[in-house]
Design a protein around this motif. Structure first.
Motif, PDB file in Angstrom:
ATOM      1  N   THR A   1      35.586  40.259  41.943  1.00  0.00           N
ATOM      2  CA  THR A   1      34.638  41.306  41.574  1.00  0.00           C
ATOM      3  C   THR A   1      35.077  42.080  40.338  1.00  0.00           C
ATOM      4  OG1 THR A   1      35.703  42.919  43.055  1.00  0.00           O
ATOM      5  CG2 THR A   1      33.895  41.606  43.962  1.00  0.00           C
ATOM      6  N   ALA A   2      36.399  42.235  40.167  1.00  0.00           N
ATOM      7  CA  ALA A   2      36.900  43.057  39.068  1.00  0.00           C
ATOM      8  C   ALA A   2      37.092  42.280  37.778  1.00  0.00           C
ATOM      9  CB  ALA A   2      38.223  43.718  39.472  1.00  0.00           C
ATOM     10  N   GLN A   3      37.473  40.998  37.894  1.00  0.00           N
ATOM     11  CA  GLN A   3      37.810  40.208  36.710  1.00  0.00           C
ATOM     12  C   GLN A   3      37.227  38.796  36.845  1.00  0.00           C
ATOM     13  OE1 GLN A   3      42.016  40.784  35.358  1.00  0.00           O
ATOM     14  NE2 GLN A   3      42.226  41.948  37.265  1.00  0.00           N
ATOM     15  N   THR A   4      35.913  38.730  36.878  1.00  0.00           N
ATOM     16  CA  THR A   4      35.241  37.458  37.135  1.00  0.00           C
ATOM     17  C   THR A   4      35.614  36.362  36.137  1.00  0.00           C
ATOM     18  OG1 THR A   4      33.398  38.689  38.099  1.00  0.00           O
ATOM     19  CG2 THR A   4      33.016  36.369  37.584  1.00  0.00           C
ATOM     20  N   PRO A   5      35.649  36.623  34.828  1.00  0.00           N
ATOM     21  CA  PRO A   5      36.021  35.544  33.896  1.00  0.00           C
ATOM     22  C   PRO A   5      37.415  34.987  34.178  1.00  0.00           C
ATOM     23  CG  PRO A   5      35.046  37.380  32.710  1.00  0.00           C
ATOM     24  CD  PRO A   5      35.279  37.857  34.109  1.00  0.00           C
TER      25      PRO A   5
ATOM     26  N   GLN B   1      33.933  28.796  26.968  1.00  0.00           N
ATOM     27  CA  GLN B   1      33.801  30.240  27.104  1.00  0.00           C
ATOM     28  C   GLN B   1      32.343  30.637  27.320  1.00  0.00           C
ATOM     29  OE1 GLN B   1      36.270  32.578  27.393  1.00  0.00           O
ATOM     30  NE2 GLN B   1      37.518  30.716  27.570  1.00  0.00           N
ATOM     31  N   GLU B   2      31.418  29.855  26.751  1.00  0.00           N
ATOM     32  CA  GLU B   2      29.991  30.133  26.951  1.00  0.00           C
ATOM     33  C   GLU B   2      29.610  29.921  28.409  1.00  0.00           C
ATOM     34  OE1 GLU B   2      31.247  28.233  24.592  1.00  0.00           O
ATOM     35  OE2 GLU B   2      30.751  29.338  22.752  1.00  0.00           O
ATOM     36  N   GLU B   3      30.143  28.844  29.015  1.00  0.00           N
ATOM     37  CA  GLU B   3      29.848  28.580  30.421  1.00  0.00           C
ATOM     38  C   GLU B   3      30.445  29.666  31.314  1.00  0.00           C
ATOM     39  OE1 GLU B   3      29.608  23.703  30.581  1.00  0.00           O
ATOM     40  OE2 GLU B   3      31.572  24.684  30.452  1.00  0.00           O
ATOM     41  N   ILE B   4      31.646  30.097  30.994  1.00  0.00           N
ATOM     42  CA  ILE B   4      32.293  31.163  31.767  1.00  0.00           C
ATOM     43  C   ILE B   4      31.492  32.452  31.649  1.00  0.00           C
ATOM     44  CG2 ILE B   4      34.340  32.639  31.916  1.00  0.00           C
ATOM     45  CD1 ILE B   4      36.009  30.204  31.127  1.00  0.00           C
ATOM     46  N   ALA B   5      30.993  32.742  30.457  1.00  0.00           N
ATOM     47  CA  ALA B   5      30.204  33.966  30.248  1.00  0.00           C
ATOM     48  C   ALA B   5      28.905  33.908  31.052  1.00  0.00           C
ATOM     49  CB  ALA B   5      29.912  34.141  28.758  1.00  0.00           C
ATOM     50  N   ARG B   6      28.250  32.745  31.068  1.00  0.00           N
ATOM     51  CA  ARG B   6      27.006  32.604  31.840  1.00  0.00           C
ATOM     52  C   ARG B   6      27.274  32.768  33.333  1.00  0.00           C
ATOM     53  NH1 ARG B   6      25.787  28.422  28.158  1.00  0.00           N
ATOM     54  NH2 ARG B   6      26.437  26.828  29.669  1.00  0.00           N
ATOM     55  N   LEU B   7      28.363  32.189  33.791  1.00  0.00           N
ATOM     56  CA  LEU B   7      28.721  32.317  35.201  1.00  0.00           C
ATOM     57  C   LEU B   7      29.014  33.766  35.566  1.00  0.00           C
ATOM     58  CD1 LEU B   7      31.026  29.298  36.160  1.00  0.00           C
ATOM     59  CD2 LEU B   7      28.953  30.055  37.334  1.00  0.00           C
TER      60      LEU B   7
ATOM     61  N   ILE C   1      37.386  32.750  37.253  1.00  0.00           N
ATOM     62  CA  ILE C   1      36.868  31.409  36.950  1.00  0.00           C
ATOM     63  C   ILE C   1      37.922  30.574  36.226  1.00  0.00           C
ATOM     64  CG2 ILE C   1      35.100  30.129  35.662  1.00  0.00           C
ATOM     65  CD1 ILE C   1      33.296  32.656  36.048  1.00  0.00           C
ATOM     66  N   GLU C   2      38.595  31.204  35.282  1.00  0.00           N
ATOM     67  CA  GLU C   2      39.619  30.487  34.505  1.00  0.00           C
ATOM     68  C   GLU C   2      40.791  30.051  35.383  1.00  0.00           C
ATOM     69  OE1 GLU C   2      40.544  33.231  31.431  1.00  0.00           O
ATOM     70  OE2 GLU C   2      38.790  32.725  30.196  1.00  0.00           O
ATOM     71  N   ARG C   3      41.162  30.883  36.359  1.00  0.00           N
ATOM     72  CA  ARG C   3      42.273  30.534  37.239  1.00  0.00           C
ATOM     73  C   ARG C   3      41.940  29.294  38.080  1.00  0.00           C
ATOM     74  NH1 ARG C   3      45.676  34.579  39.081  1.00  0.00           N
ATOM     75  NH2 ARG C   3      46.556  32.978  40.454  1.00  0.00           N
ATOM     76  N   ILE C   4      40.726  29.243  38.599  1.00  0.00           N
ATOM     77  CA  ILE C   4      40.321  28.079  39.393  1.00  0.00           C
ATOM     78  C   ILE C   4      40.237  26.848  38.507  1.00  0.00           C
ATOM     79  CG2 ILE C   4      38.404  27.030  40.662  1.00  0.00           C
ATOM     80  CD1 ILE C   4      37.904  29.624  42.010  1.00  0.00           C
ATOM     81  N   ALA C   5      39.657  27.002  37.328  1.00  0.00           N
ATOM     82  CA  ALA C   5      39.540  25.877  36.402  1.00  0.00           C
ATOM     83  C   ALA C   5      40.912  25.344  36.015  1.00  0.00           C
ATOM     84  CB  ALA C   5      38.757  26.296  35.163  1.00  0.00           C
TER      85      ALA C   5
ATOM     86  N   ALA D   1      27.221  35.985  38.436  1.00  0.00           N
ATOM     87  CA  ALA D   1      28.000  36.393  39.605  1.00  0.00           C
ATOM     88  C   ALA D   1      27.489  37.714  40.175  1.00  0.00           C
ATOM     89  CB  ALA D   1      29.478  36.514  39.240  1.00  0.00           C
ATOM     90  N   ASN D   2      27.493  38.757  39.343  1.00  0.00           N
ATOM     91  CA  ASN D   2      27.002  40.071  39.755  1.00  0.00           C
ATOM     92  C   ASN D   2      27.324  40.350  41.214  1.00  0.00           C
ATOM     93  OD1 ASN D   2      25.717  42.518  39.508  1.00  0.00           O
ATOM     94  ND2 ASN D   2      23.714  41.725  40.078  1.00  0.00           N
TER      95      ASN D   2
END
Length: 285
Positions: free
Chosen positions: A208-212, A228-234, A215-219, A238-239
């Motif tokens: 919730t606090a650091q969504t990008p 980075q565009e895909e991460i931004a869209r995700l 995502i990067e940690r899982i990737a 998320a919201n």
């Protein structure tokens, strides 16, 4: 006799060719990345997880496999029995050799622990939320908003439980379920984590606090490289935290909501019951 020998040779050749194709297929599969099991709980960004994997797996050799979701949609075509959760876990563990491949798959979201021979060799992702908030969200979901199962047996069990929960009230529910569900679940997850060869643990609060970064940690763990565009869209999709709770007891997604929904005495008792779990998974008292 000659015809019989000829038929036998043909059958033997067909079998040999089939076996060779299987060997080649299995060999090619071993070149795929090591499979992962994505462990989580109910009410832990459930709607976001499928979106997450649809993006980060788009350009990978992984395939997402959601057995629980598939079984849900089978309805009356597949009867697990009751209670549904225990039966689901038993079925998946008993059928592991047919259902789980060590390469090329991501299994999840997985909301029950799985312990079968060789599971320690899989990559293990643990995405967990504070069990006190999970219990709060689970109560409102199972007592009011969660869709009814399509399977007749499971639906009967579900509706009987829903009626009990509404009569029971939230304070009694969390105290009972913390002992019978939350503690055993988080303890089993800890055992899986401790015995896995390769694992990662990510908190709901981090999501919730650091969504990008989440995502990067899982990737990174899966050795994938979303843009980075895909991460931004995700991140936009998320919201995870709504500003208000809306109709039908839809949950806010906030952390620490158990402090708002439970009687102070219940909070004290809950903290005592969950003390070891909270310590093991680094949730604050």
């Amino acid at each position: 006799m000659l015809l019989s020998k000829l038929s036998h040779k043909i059958v033997t050749k067909i079998h040999s060719v089939t076996l060779q194709k299987k060997i080649i297929s299995v060999y090619k599969n071993t070149e795929n990345p090591k499979s992962a099991i994505f462990y989580t709980t109910h009410k832990c960004a459930s709607s976001f997880v499928p979106q997450l994997f649809s993006v980060i797996l788009k350009n990978s050799d992984y395939e997402l496999v959601d057995y629980a979701g598939a079984i849900w949609h089978l309805g009356n075509k597949f009867n697990l029995g009751t209670p549904h959760i225990d039966c689901l876990q038993n079925f998946l563990e008993k059928s592991y050799s047919d259902l789980y491949s060590l390469h090329g798959k991501i299994y999840g979201p997985q909301r029950v622990p799985l312990d079968f021979p060789g599971r320690d060799k899989f990559k293990n992702i643990f995405f967990l939320r504070d069990p006190r908030d999970v219990l709060i969200s689970a109560y409102f979901s199972f007592a009011f908003t969660h869709p009814e199962p399509l399977n007749d047996i499971s639906r009967k069990e579900f509706l009987e439980r829903r009626k009990r929960l509404q009569e029971q009230g939230i304070d009694q529910y969390v105290l009972e379920e913390s002992k019978t569900w939350a503690v055993p679940l988080y303890d089993k997850y800890k055992h899986l984590r401790d015995t896995a060869q390769n694992s990662i643990y990510l908190k709901y609060d981090f999501f919730t606090a650091q969504t990008p970064e989440f995502i990067e940690r899982i990737a990174e763990f899966l050795e994938l490289n979303p843009s980075q565009e895909e991460i931004a869209r995700l991140t936009t999709k998320a919201n995870p935290v709504q500003k208000i709770e809306v109709m039908k007891h839809q949950r806010s997604g906030k952390t620490g909501q158990y402090l708002e929904k439970l009687h102070p005495d219940t909070v004290d008792k809950l903290d005592h019951i969950l003390a070891e779990v909270l310590s093991d998974w680094e949730f604050p008292l």
